[in-house]
Each structure stands twice: as C-alpha cells, then as structure tokens.
Design a protein around this motif. Structure first.
Motif, PDB file in Angstrom:
ATOM      1  N   GLY A 114       0.810  -1.216   0.000  1.00 44.46           N
ATOM      2  CA  GLY A 114       0.000   0.000   0.000  1.00 44.46           C
ATOM      3  C   GLY A 114       0.841   1.263   0.000  1.00 44.46           C
ATOM      4  N   LYS A 115       0.188   2.354  -0.382  1.00 41.77           N
ATOM      5  CA  LYS A 115       0.881   3.631  -0.536  1.00 41.77           C
ATOM      6  C   LYS A 115       1.402   4.172   0.802  1.00 41.77           C
ATOM      7  N   GLY A 116       0.575   4.103   1.852  1.00 40.17           N
ATOM      8  CA  GLY A 116       0.965   4.628   3.160  1.00 40.17           C
ATOM      9  C   GLY A 116       2.208   3.936   3.691  1.00 40.17           C
ATOM     10  N   PHE A 117       2.224   2.641   3.536  1.00 45.47           N
ATOM     11  CA  PHE A 117       3.365   1.844   3.969  1.00 45.47           C
ATOM     12  C   PHE A 117       4.622   2.276   3.214  1.00 45.47           C
ATOM     13  N   ALA A 118       4.477   2.438   1.895  1.00 45.55           N
ATOM     14  CA  ALA A 118       5.618   2.839   1.055  1.00 45.55           C
ATOM     15  C   ALA A 118       6.123   4.226   1.453  1.00 45.55           C
ATOM     16  N   LEU A 119       5.205   5.142   1.737  1.00 47.79           N
ATOM     17  CA  LEU A 119       5.613   6.498   2.126  1.00 47.79           C
ATOM     18  C   LEU A 119       6.426   6.456   3.427  1.00 47.79           C
ATOM     19  N   ASN A 120       5.999   5.630   4.368  1.00 51.52           N
ATOM     20  CA  ASN A 120       6.745   5.518   5.624  1.00 51.52           C
ATOM     21  C   ASN A 120       8.144   4.977   5.382  1.00 51.52           C
ATOM     22  N   ASN A 121       8.237   4.046   4.438  1.00 50.61           N
ATOM     23  CA  ASN A 121       9.536   3.508   4.063  1.00 50.61           C
ATOM     24  C   ASN A 121      10.434   4.615   3.513  1.00 50.61           C
ATOM     25  N   ALA A 122       9.862   5.433   2.643  1.00 51.81           N
ATOM     26  CA  ALA A 122      10.627   6.525   2.026  1.00 51.81           C
ATOM     27  C   ALA A 122      11.080   7.533   3.077  1.00 51.81           C
ATOM     28  N   LEU A 123      10.226   7.760   4.071  1.00 49.80           N
ATOM     29  CA  LEU A 123      10.540   8.745   5.127  1.00 49.80           C
ATOM     30  C   LEU A 123      11.890   8.466   5.788  1.00 49.80           C
ATOM     31  N   LYS A 124      12.258   7.193   5.861  1.00 49.42           N
ATOM     32  CA  LYS A 124      13.519   6.821   6.514  1.00 49.42           C
ATOM     33  C   LYS A 124      14.725   7.404   5.786  1.00 49.42           C
ATOM     34  N   TYR A 125      14.559   7.725   4.509  1.00 47.64           N
ATOM     35  CA  TYR A 125      15.698   8.194   3.721  1.00 47.64           C
ATOM     36  C   TYR A 125      15.675   9.699   3.465  1.00 47.64           C
ATOM     37  N   CYS A 126      14.658  10.389   3.999  1.00 51.27           N
ATOM     38  CA  CYS A 126      14.486  11.807   3.684  1.00 51.27           C
ATOM     39  C   CYS A 126      15.464  12.686   4.451  1.00 51.27           C
ATOM     40  N   SER A 127      16.005  13.686   3.776  1.00 46.87           N
ATOM     41  CA  SER A 127      16.843  14.644   4.494  1.00 46.87           C
ATOM     42  C   SER A 127      16.169  16.010   4.565  1.00 46.87           C
TER      43      SER A 127
END
Ligand code: GDP
Ligand code: MN
Length: 367
Positions: A114-127
């Motif tokens: 799902g999209k929400g799950f993927a967004l949380n994954n991406a958050l880990k790499y955000c600067s």
C-alpha cells in the motif's frame, strides 16, 4: 401524508445543511489570508513519488519536478516503488542517468503493501525539512508550484500544504469538472477559516518534524493525505490549500465510477478514523471538521432515506410524493445538481463497500 412529510423534511435537510455550510465557508473564501510569509525562506525539500506500475507516466512526472524553479541543491527526490512489474524502476534509473544534476534515490520494496506503507519507508531516507508527496499521475502547474507551496512553511503555524485540482481530461459528462470547481472553493475557504480536512495526493507537503510526531502516514486506511493533514490540524497547526497552487490530475477514461467509489471509500475511512480524535480540534477548526464529517458520513444517507420514503408514498398513490420525485429527477438536467447527486451515490456505495474491502492496494486504473 406522514411519509410525504418526513420524506420532504429529510430531503430539505439533506440540501440545507451543505448550502448553509457553503454560505459559511464562502465568507472565509472572500477574506484575505491571515498567514504572514517570510521572503527568502528556502529549506531543504524532499519530494516523494510513490509508484506502483507507473512506467507509462513516471518520466513525465520526473520531468515536471525537474522543471521546477526550486534550488536543485536544496532538493531531493525519492521514488518509492512497491514491486512494480511493468519496468517502472528501470524507467526511473534510465531517467536518472540522463539527469545527473538532480538527486534522485530509488527505494524498492519487495512486496506491495500500500501507498501509506511505502511512504513511511521513504521517510527513513528523507533529508528534507519539508516533505512533499506527489502521485505519479499528476502534474504541477507552473515552474513555481513547488516554491509557492514551500513558501507557506516560512510561517511556523503552517504544518501542511496542498493544492487545488483541475482534471486534465473532463471525465464522464463533465461530472469531474463540476465537482472540482465547487470543491476547490470549499477547500480554500476552509483553509482560510483554519484548516481543510481534505488534501490531495497531487501535492501534499508536510513539515517533517510534525510527520514524525504523529508517527508517519497511516497504513490502515487509504486517504493518507487527508488523514495526515487533519492530524496535523488537530495538533493546532494549519493544514491549508492556498488557491494559487494548482495541479492537474489524470482522470481515467474507463472505470470512472469504480475509481470514484474507491476514492470515496478512502475519504469515508479517513472521516471515521478521525471521528475518535474530533474533540481535540482547535476551536477555529471545529465547525469545518464537524461539517465535513457529517457531509461525508451521514448526509448521503439522509438523501437515500428521503428517496425511499417518497418512493414508498408514491407507490401508494400520493400525488405530492410523485411530484417531488419527478422534480428530483427533472433537476438532474442541471449539472451542479447532477454532480451533487452522483457524489452522494459514490459516498453511499463507498460506505457499503468498506464493509468488506478497504482497498489499500487498489487496482490500477488506466489513465
Ligand atoms: P488515485 O490518485 O487515488 O486514483 O490513486 P493512484 O492509483 O493514482 O495512486 C496514487 C499514487 O500512489 C500513484 O503514484 C501510485 O503509483 C501510487 N501507489 C498506489 N499504490 C501503491 C503502492 O502500493 N505502493 C507504492 N509505492 N505506490 C503506490
Ligand atoms: Mn491518481
């Protein structure tokens, strides 16, 4: 006679509440903003593009982000892909080779959750200090779209910013267009009153510190954007849609009703979930939140009840009921009314469908 009376009262109630609310919001819509901006505010920004089988559209999406006038050295793009099978990731990698002057990271998930799950994954790499989520099938209008959205965060009371929408193709019998003009006024008006509880995936920007405070995006409901924005508004920050940030959205040419029902399902899920936290709403947000919750969860059913009562009464030969039903049908000739009725039907279908599926990993509609 009693059936006629109750049916008519319900029908009147169904239309009066949104009209009264509209009148209330238009007053705010006409007012100037009460949010002051600091010129020269340029924070680090991370743009997240979630993708699931977007090979057809992803390059166009990246081109559009690339064309923005926001300083490149302050910009980072993360494409988070959930096991696409159509070569989306390869397309992104190729695009990156052609554009070495912009920082793009690809995050690949082995499984689609799902999209929400993927967004949380991406958050880990955000600067970035500001996180901007944008769907692959959208387009930001103008080179300064991102800059304008980010500029609102220069005011510390702003926690989230989204866009108004214009459909790229006019969809089914103009329903989509009619729906948008009206709702864009509502979203901007609500934002000026305090905050809007409905955000758009085409451009949904958040202050990262607040995202972290609420524990990231929801993974148990579909409307990640609206729910996250509302949580931020409930914390006392503004979640706003300024009228001059516009995004295009591709509207599916086939499967339009199914698409609208699925999206209505997500909105209904969002309003149900937020219901539990409604008492936390700051004073200036209460009317908007309560009205929108009512309009999404309850008002459509009042229309349905009115129609059933009047139909029952018409079946027993009541002239008044027959007259009212005929009038209700004849008005369908008018687009705003038709659009309204269609939306009520989508919301009813959505609530029913939510009983057995939440559509967290939805079927792709061709656009
Ligand atoms: P709609 O705008 O509500 O019609 O939904 P879309 O099908 O356009 O999806 C919105 C965005 O989320 C698009 O960029 C999709 O590719 C992406 N998306 C949908 N499901 C998933 C998923 O499971 N994982 C990831 N990473 N992205 C997804
Ligand atoms: Mn979309």
């Amino acid at each position: 006679m009693l059936l006629d009376f109750i049916g008519l009262s319900l029908a009147l109630a169904h239309f009066t509440v949104p009209l009264a609310y509209y009148a209330y919001i238009v007053k705010y819509y006409r007012r100037p903003w009460d949010i002051g901006l600091e010129p020269g505010y340029k924070p680090r920004v991370t743009v997240i593009v979630p993708t699931y089988n977007e090979a057809r559209l992803i390059e166009r999406r990246l081109d559009n982000i690339y064309s923005q006038d926001y300083p490149r050295d302050l910009l980072e793009v993360i494409v988070v892909d959930s096991a696409s099978t159509d070569g989306t990731v390869e397309k992104v990698a190729e695009w990156c080779r052609r554009h070495p002057d912009i920082a793009v990271r690809i995050v690949r998930e082995g499984e689609r959750r799902g999209k929400g799950f993927a967004l949380n994954n991406a958050l880990k790499y955000c600067s970035g200090e500001i996180i901007v989520v944008t769907d692959a099938d959208s387009e930001w209008v103008g080179r300064d779209c991102l800059s304008k959205a980010v500029s609102w965060f220069s005011n510390p009371t702003v926690g989230a910013v989204s866009c108004v929408k214009t459909p790229a193709s006019s969809g089914l019998a103009g329903v989509e267009e009619g729906y948008r003009g009206f709702y864009n006024i509502m979203r901007v008006g609500e934002s000026k009153a305090w905050s809007t509880p409905v955000f758009h995936g085409e451009l949904a920007a958040y202050r990262r510190s607040l995202l972290e405070e609420i524990g990231g995006f929801p993974t148990d409901i579909g409307a990640d954007d609206s729910y996250t924005a509302t949580r931020i508004a409930l914390m006392g920050y503004r979640a706003i849609i300024p009228g001059d940030i516009a995004c295009l959205e591709l509207v599916p040419s086939r499967g339009y009703h199914k698409w609208r029902i699925r999206r209505a399902q997500h909105l209904v899920q969002h309003f149900w979930k937020i219901l539990r936290a409604r008492h936390k709403a700051p004073k200036r947000f209460k009317t908007v939140l309560y009205a929108e919750t009512y309009l999404h969860l309850f008002n459509p059913w009042i229309l349905l009840a009115a129609a059933i009562l009047l139909a029952a009464s018409a079946a027993t030969g009541s002239l008044l009921a027959i007259l009212l039903l005929t009038l209700g049908l004849a008005l369908l000739l008018f687009k705003p009314y038709r659009t309204w009725i269609a939306t009520q039907l989508y919301l009813i279908a959505a609530a029913v469908r939510n009983l057995w599926t939440r559509e967290l990993a939805w079927e792709k509609t061709l656009k």
